[in-house]
Design an enzyme around this catalytic site. Structure first.
Site, PDB file in Angstrom:
ATOM      1  N   ASP A  51     139.737  22.540  94.938  1.00  0.00           N
ATOM      2  CA  ASP A  51     139.871  22.335  96.381  1.00  0.00           C
ATOM      3  C   ASP A  51     140.687  23.477  96.995  1.00  0.00           C
ATOM      4  OD1 ASP A  51     142.315  21.544  95.404  1.00  0.00           O
ATOM      5  OD2 ASP A  51     142.283  19.531  96.253  1.00  0.00           O
ATOM      6  N   SER A  52     141.147  24.408  96.157  1.00  0.00           N
ATOM      7  CA  SER A  52     141.714  25.658  96.673  1.00  0.00           C
ATOM      8  C   SER A  52     140.665  26.428  97.476  1.00  0.00           C
ATOM      9  CB  SER A  52     142.253  26.523  95.522  1.00  0.00           C
ATOM     10  OG  SER A  52     141.275  26.671  94.515  1.00  0.00           O
ATOM     11  N   ASP A 112     136.817  19.562  91.517  1.00  0.00           N
ATOM     12  CA  ASP A 112     137.980  18.847  92.035  1.00  0.00           C
ATOM     13  C   ASP A 112     137.534  17.646  92.865  1.00  0.00           C
ATOM     14  OD1 ASP A 112     140.661  19.262  91.555  1.00  0.00           O
ATOM     15  OD2 ASP A 112     140.765  21.073  92.778  1.00  0.00           O
ATOM     16  N   LYS A 142     138.327  16.641  88.267  1.00  0.00           N
ATOM     17  CA  LYS A 142     139.789  16.715  88.161  1.00  0.00           C
ATOM     18  C   LYS A 142     140.397  15.981  89.357  1.00  0.00           C
ATOM     19  CE  LYS A 142     142.220  20.610  89.181  1.00  0.00           C
ATOM     20  NZ  LYS A 142     143.035  20.116  90.309  1.00  0.00           N
ATOM     21  N   GLU A 144     144.456  14.527  91.011  1.00  0.00           N
ATOM     22  CA  GLU A 144     145.901  14.781  90.968  1.00  0.00           C
ATOM     23  C   GLU A 144     146.688  13.485  90.833  1.00  0.00           C
ATOM     24  OE1 GLU A 144     147.045  17.193  94.326  1.00  0.00           O
ATOM     25  OE2 GLU A 144     145.559  18.736  93.862  1.00  0.00           O
ATOM     26  N   GLU A 212     151.083  22.340  87.038  1.00  0.00           N
ATOM     27  CA  GLU A 212     151.220  23.395  88.052  1.00  0.00           C
ATOM     28  C   GLU A 212     152.677  23.563  88.484  1.00  0.00           C
ATOM     29  OE1 GLU A 212     148.323  23.323  91.159  1.00  0.00           O
ATOM     30  OE2 GLU A 212     149.306  24.934  92.277  1.00  0.00           O
TER      31      GLU A 212
HETATM   32  O1  KIV Z   1     142.194  23.769  93.402  1.00  0.00           O
HETATM   33  C1  KIV Z   1     142.613  24.513  92.509  1.00  0.00           C
HETATM   34  O2  KIV Z   1     142.323  25.711  92.466  1.00  0.00           O
HETATM   35  C2  KIV Z   1     143.505  23.945  91.511  1.00  0.00           C
HETATM   36  C3  KIV Z   1     144.202  24.908  90.605  1.00  0.00           C
HETATM   37  C4  KIV Z   1     145.362  25.486  91.295  1.00  0.00           C
HETATM   38  C5  KIV Z   1     144.560  24.284  89.309  1.00  0.00           C
HETATM   39  O3  KIV Z   1     143.685  22.763  91.456  1.00  0.00           O
END
Ligand code: KIV
Length: 294
Positions: A51-52, A112, A142, A144, A212
Site C-alpha cells: 500500500d506504499s 497488501d 499481508k 498489519e 518495520e
Molecule cells: O507497503 C509497503 O511497501 C510495505 C513495506 C514497507 C513493508 O508494507
C-alpha cells in the site's frame, strides 16, 4: 508436464525452509508491469504490491487512502509484467499453458490489504483477502498488527487456503496513533508486546512477518522467538530477510532518503535530465532527427 516446463515459482513453504537453512529472503515492492518484470528478472524471492503505492505512485502522503480496488489493479499489473515471456521458459518455441497464464514466473506475489478492509470485521477482512487472491492473482496477502480481529482474520484466511504475512513495528496504517514515522518497540514493555504479537501471528498461521523500523536487538529477539521468517525494513541484519520499497532503492522519491534504505541508483535525477534534454531538443528543433522521420 516435463519438469523444465513447470514455472519456477517461489512458494510459502520455501520461505519457511529458507529460515531453517539460514538463507536470506529478498523482497521488494513493485506496482506495475515493468517493475514486476524487472524485479522478477533480478531474481528476488518475493514481490510486495504494497500500500506504499499510495506514496510512491498515487501522490498521497500516507498509505491510508489506498483502496482495495487500487491494490487489485496494481497486483494485476505486476502479474502481467511477470508473465512476459522469458527466453529460457520456452526452448522449443511452443508456449506452455503456464507461459500463457497471467501468473507469477518466479517471485511470490504478496498483496497488501488496504486500510479499512480488515481489522473492524473478520468477514470483511476474509472477503478482501480472498479478492486479492481470486481477482488480483496474488499468492499471499499481508496485513498489519496482531489485534484479536486481525488474528481471527488470519486464522480464517489460512483455513481457506490463503497464505498470510503479518506486519509489526512501525506499521504505516497506524501512523496517526504513532504520531509520525517513529521507531517502535523502544521500551521493554513495547518490545515484549511486539514479541508476543509475533508469537500470536505465528500461532494464527502467518507464514512470515515484516518487522518495520524497530531496534535491531528487538528484531533479533523476535526472530529467535518464532519459527516463521522475519522480513526486516529498518530492523537490522538479523532478520531472516529484507524488504525495501523499490522507489527508495532506486532514488525515485521526493524528499530526503530514508535512513533504512540504501540507494542503488538515481532514477529520479536521470528521468529529470532526460525530460529536460528532450524539451530543449524540441525547442531548438533538434528533435525529431532524420532517424525518427517516416
Ligand atoms: O507497503 C509497503 O511497501 C510495505 C513495506 C514497507 C513493508 O508494507
Amino acid at each position: 508436464m516435463p519438469a523444465e516446463r513447470l514455472p519456477n515459482r517461489i512458494t510459502t513453504p520455501q520461505f519457511l525452509a529458507r529460515k531453517r537453512k539460514g538463507q536470506p529472503i529478498v523482497m521488494v515492492t513493485a506496482y506495475d508491469a515493468p517493475q514486476g518484470r524487472l524485479a522478477d528478472a533480478a531474481g528476488v524471492d518475493a514481490i510486495l504490491v504494497g500500500d506504499s503505492v499510495g506514496m510512491t505512485t498515487l501522490g498521497y502522503d500516507t498509505t491510508l487512502p489506498v483502496t482495495l480496488e487500487d491494490l487489485l489493479y496494481h497486483t494485476r499489473a505486476v502479474l502481467r509484467g511477470q508473465s512476459a515471456r522469458r527466453a529460457d521458459a520456452c526452448p522449443d518455441g511452443v508456449p506452455t499453458n503456464a507461459e500463457r497464464a497471467r501468473g507469477a514466473r518466479h517471485a511470490l506475489i504478496i498483496a497488501d490489504m488496504a486500510f479499512g478492509t480488515y481489522g473492524a470485521s473478520v468477514t470483511n477482512g476474509v472477503k478482501a483477502g480472498m479478492r486479492l487472491i481470486a481477482e488480483g492473482g496474488a499468492q499471499a496477502v499481508k496485513l498489519e498488527g496482531a489485534g484479536p480481529v486481525v488474528l481471527e482474520t488470519i486464522r480464517r484466511l489460512v483455513d481457506i487456503g490463503v497464505p498470510v504475512m503479518g506486519h509489526l513495528g512501525m506499521t504505516p496504517q497506524s501512523i496517526h496513533r504513532f504520531g509520525g514515522f517513529k521507531v517502535q518497540g523502544k521500551t521493554e514493555d513495547a518490545a515484549q508486546t511486539l514479541t508476543d504479537g509475533a508469537v500470536a501471528l505465528e500461532q494464527a498461521g502467518a507464514f512470515g512477518i515484516v518487522l518495520e523500523v524497530i531496534p535491531s536487538d528487538l528484531a533479533r529477539r523476535v526472530t529467535g522467538s518464532i519459527t516463521i521468517p522475519t522480513i526486516g525494513i529498518g530492523a537490522g541484519l538479523e532478520c531472516d530477510g529484507q524488504v525495501q520499497v523499490l522507489h527508495d532503492l532506486v532514488g525515485f522519491t521526493d524528499g530526503p532518503a530514508f535512513k533504512h534504505a540504501r540507494r542503488y541508483a538515481e532514477l529520479g535525477a536521470a528521468l529529470l535530465e532526460a525530460i529536460a534534454a528532450y524539451s530543449l531538443d524540441v525547442r531548438e528543433r533538434r528533435f525529431p532527427g532524420p532517424e525518427n522521420f517516416f
